[in-house]
Structure formats: structure tokens, C-alpha cells
Motif scaffolding. Structure first.
Motif, PDB file in Angstrom:
ATOM      1  N   ILE A   9      27.470   4.762  40.029  1.00  0.00           N
ATOM      2  CA  ILE A   9      28.105   4.116  38.876  1.00  0.00           C
ATOM      3  C   ILE A   9      28.643   2.753  39.304  1.00  0.00           C
ATOM      4  O   ILE A   9      29.346   2.655  40.314  1.00  0.00           O
ATOM      5  N   PRO A  10      28.345   1.705  38.539  1.00  0.00           N
ATOM      6  CA  PRO A  10      28.878   0.383  38.873  1.00  0.00           C
ATOM      7  C   PRO A  10      30.416   0.393  38.885  1.00  0.00           C
ATOM      8  O   PRO A  10      31.049   1.150  38.141  1.00  0.00           O
ATOM      9  N   THR A  11      30.988  -0.449  39.712  1.00  0.00           N
ATOM     10  CA  THR A  11      32.442  -0.465  39.918  1.00  0.00           C
ATOM     11  C   THR A  11      33.218  -0.655  38.621  1.00  0.00           C
ATOM     12  O   THR A  11      34.216   0.024  38.387  1.00  0.00           O
ATOM     13  N   GLU A  12      32.763  -1.539  37.757  1.00  0.00           N
ATOM     14  CA  GLU A  12      33.516  -1.826  36.533  1.00  0.00           C
ATOM     15  C   GLU A  12      33.449  -0.691  35.507  1.00  0.00           C
ATOM     16  O   GLU A  12      34.258  -0.643  34.590  1.00  0.00           O
ATOM     17  N   GLU A  13      32.516   0.239  35.668  1.00  0.00           N
ATOM     18  CA  GLU A  13      32.390   1.369  34.744  1.00  0.00           C
ATOM     19  C   GLU A  13      32.848   2.691  35.350  1.00  0.00           C
ATOM     20  O   GLU A  13      32.821   3.718  34.679  1.00  0.00           O
ATOM     21  N   ARG A  14      33.278   2.671  36.582  1.00  0.00           N
ATOM     22  CA  ARG A  14      33.530   3.910  37.319  1.00  0.00           C
ATOM     23  C   ARG A  14      34.670   4.744  36.742  1.00  0.00           C
ATOM     24  O   ARG A  14      34.543   5.967  36.645  1.00  0.00           O
ATOM     25  N   SER A  15      35.765   4.131  36.348  1.00  0.00           N
ATOM     26  CA  SER A  15      36.893   4.934  35.856  1.00  0.00           C
ATOM     27  C   SER A  15      36.556   5.608  34.537  1.00  0.00           C
ATOM     28  O   SER A  15      36.887   6.781  34.325  1.00  0.00           O
ATOM     29  N   MET A  16      35.868   4.909  33.635  1.00  0.00           N
ATOM     30  CA  MET A  16      35.504   5.500  32.346  1.00  0.00           C
ATOM     31  C   MET A  16      34.494   6.631  32.531  1.00  0.00           C
ATOM     32  O   MET A  16      34.621   7.700  31.933  1.00  0.00           O
TER      33      MET A  16
END
Length: 66
Positions: A9-16
Motif C-alpha cells: 500500500i502506498p504511504t499516503e493511503e496506508r492509514s485508510m
């Protein structure tokens, strides 16, 4: 699971996406327990294992295929 998400998962989408993955587990439990109760009342307790196992087999086959 964390190691897979960290790699795929790309870093900017990881938390979601992490929230979706772990919420999906709880959502599955929320759906399966009442469904198992319904199946038990209609068909008997053995069919819970047959139907859930069959659904898991189909899901796994589709997962590997796709």
C-alpha cells in the motif's frame, strides 16, 4: 498483516487502507453470526459448516484465480 500492507500500500493511503482491512474483519463477524444462526434454525447446525466452508472455498478459488 502489517508487513504486507507496508509493502503493497502506498504511504499516503496506508492509514485508510489499514482501517478498512481491520474493520472488514469485524464486519465479517457481524454478518456471519446472524447468518449462522439463521442457517442453524432452518437447516441444522451441520449446514453452517458446509455452507461457510463452501463459501470459503469459492472465495479462495476466486482469490487465487484473480
Amino acid at each position: 498483516m502489517h508487513a504486507l500492507m507496508a509493502r503493497w500500500i502506498p504511504t499516503e493511503e496506508r492509514s485508510m487502507m489499514t482501517a478498512f482491512v481491520y474493520a472488514g474483519s469485524q464486519f465479517g463477524t457481524l454478518i456471519v453470526y446472524p447468518l449462522a444462526s439463521y442457517i442453524t434454525n432452518r437447516l441444522g447446525w451441520q449446514f453452517v459448516f458446509y455452507l461457510m466452508g463452501g463459501a470459503s472455498f469459492v472465495w479462495g478459488a476466486l482469490w487465487f484465480y484473480l
